[in-house]
Design a protein around this motif. Structure first.
Motif, PDB file in Angstrom:
ATOM      1  N   ALA A   1      10.971  10.475  31.143  1.00 42.76           N
ATOM      2  CA  ALA A   1      10.765  12.177  30.240  1.00 42.76           C
ATOM      3  C   ALA A   1      12.083  12.651  30.705  1.00 42.76           C
ATOM      4  N   LYS A   2      12.583  12.829  31.607  1.00 38.41           N
ATOM      5  CA  LYS A   2      14.075  14.156  31.974  1.00 38.41           C
ATOM      6  C   LYS A   2      15.432  13.175  30.897  1.00 38.41           C
ATOM      7  N   ILE A   3      15.074  12.362  31.327  1.00 35.40           N
ATOM      8  CA  ILE A   3      16.329  11.642  30.662  1.00 35.40           C
ATOM      9  C   ILE A   3      16.143  11.835  29.663  1.00 35.40           C
ATOM     10  N   VAL A   4      14.525  11.493  28.227  1.00 34.27           N
ATOM     11  CA  VAL A   4      14.652  11.546  26.868  1.00 34.27           C
ATOM     12  C   VAL A   4      15.052  12.866  26.482  1.00 34.27           C
ATOM     13  N   ARG A   5      14.693  13.749  27.297  1.00 32.85           N
ATOM     14  CA  ARG A   5      14.789  15.304  27.026  1.00 32.85           C
ATOM     15  C   ARG A   5      16.689  15.470  27.242  1.00 32.85           C
TER      16      ARG A   5
END
Length: 392
Positions: A336-340
């Motif tokens: 999720a951090k990477i996607v953000r």
């Protein structure tokens, strides 16, 4: 985002299961007539059916078993509402055109604007929604836009289709933390005298999956090429650039089923062979003790086999009893951090883990079907902050 949205995932509806879940979803939808319903993966357990059963037939049978939900979805569409599916690992076949057509027929959808299937992920303003299985190696596809083919399914889905469903072994569904010892004890507790037969079928299935991992490179590459051909269309549909989507793909882990070694170790075959080595060595020592072998090689070889097997087991189990327990939840949190970061999303919404998470920038929906209390869903209302709510 131009209208309110309800987002939920992991209802796991099938012909035999989920009637209380589908009734709860139907009631929820009737209370939110103006909202778009986004179903973020594993809505249907299509992986319970044999590979030869078309997904269109499976969907028709599921909707026949869940008439209140079918009626509620049809009413919603007739009112001009929108329903959007984002497939997960258990209903990946929704990406097939025949399955999309079956959805529209079952729900009497007027057009593809009101009822649609968004492969991999969708965007609503700054909100990024996908199922999340791409970031779980055991359930990741060869390419998130490559379509669905039962012959190249992820390891977890293949086990569901080829072993769990045919043997009515649903207790092992979603049990990624199961070790060989736990699996054996559960099998004998459930099946008693039939357990050896079920265990033999399990090994036949897993040997077949290992063999497929070792020789499937050509099929995996063909699926990747199909996915690459869809990048431009998905970029246009989501409003992201091809470069951005390519960076997301590059950040995903390698699927377990693509490697023979990865599949071998994931299925704990190393421990199984070590246990077999230990048992064989002890058997050879016993035979030598009974005078059944005159050669000095028998006790020596037996002792060596038993020692190697026992030492490997002792080391491996003491280091990590269950190698894969509690890994999926943090993996999706990191994803999720990477996607953000890559997409500038204000909020990333996943499902898949059946474990709820609500933190700044990331929500995991848990499971609408297997919630421990009231069923979770996310409400996106115009002008308001996202809210993780519950349906009774």
């Amino acid at each position: 985002m131009t209208q309110a949205c309800l987002i939920l995932s992991d209802t796991h509806l099938s012909r035999e299961h989920g009637r209380a879940t589908s009734s709860a979803l139907a009631s929820l939808l009737d209370r939110h007539r103006d909202a778009e319903l986004i179903l973020a993966g594993d809505i249907f357990d299509l992986s319970l059916d044999a590979p030869r059963v078309p997904a269109s037939d499976s969907l028709a049978q599921v909707f026949a078993a869940h008439h209140p939900l079918r009626a509620a979805l049809t009413r919603h569409l007739r009112r001009g509402g929108r329903v959007t599916f984002v497939p997960g690992n258990h209903d990946a076949a929704l990406t097939n055109p025949a399955a999309v057509d079956a959805l529209r027929v079952c729900l009497e959808a007027p057009d593809d604007r009101q009822l649609s299937v968004s492969p991999w992920f969708l965007r609503r303003g700054g909100v990024h929604v996908e199922h999340g299985h791409l970031y779980d190696p055991d359930n990741a596809p060869n390419h998130p836009l490559g379509g669905h083919d039962p012959r190249t399914e992820p390891l977890g889905t293949a086990l569901m289709r080829q072993f769990v469903a045919p043997n009515d072994a649903l207790v092992f569904a979603h049990a990624h933390e199961t070790t060989p010892v736990n699996g054996l004890s559960t099998a004998f507790r459930l099946w008693g005298a039939r357990a050896p037969w079920v265990i033999a079928r399990y090994f036949a299935t897993t040997f077949r999956l290992c063999a497929a991992a070792g020789r499937g490179a050509r099929a995996f590459e063909a699926e990747r090429r199909r996915g690459e051909a869809e990048l431009a269309a998905h970029a246009a549909a989501t409003g992201l650039s091809v470069e951005t989507i390519t960076r997301l793909i590059a950040a995903a882990p390698k699927p377990t089923h693509q490697g023979l070694g990865d599949t071998f170790f994931r299925l704990y075959f190393d421990r199984i062979f070590a246990a077999a080595s230990t048992a064989t060595g002890l058997g050879m020592l016993s035979a030598a003790g009974l005078g059944l072998g005159r050669s000095l090689l028998l006790p020596g070889s037996g002792a060596l086999l038993a020692a190697i097997g026992a030492a490997y087991l002792a080391y491996d189990v003491s280091t990590h009893k269950s190698r894969y327990s509690n890994l999926v939840v943090p993996r999706l949190g990191e994803a999720a951090k990477i996607v953000r970061d890559v997409t500038d999303a204000s909020l990333v919404v996943f499902g898949h883990t059946h474990v709820e998470v609500s933190e700044p920038g990331y929500v995991n929906l848990g499971s609408f079907g297997f919630a421990r209390s009231d069923r979770p869903y996310l409400a996106l209302d115009l002008g308001q902050a996202p809210r993780l709510l519950r349906a009774g």
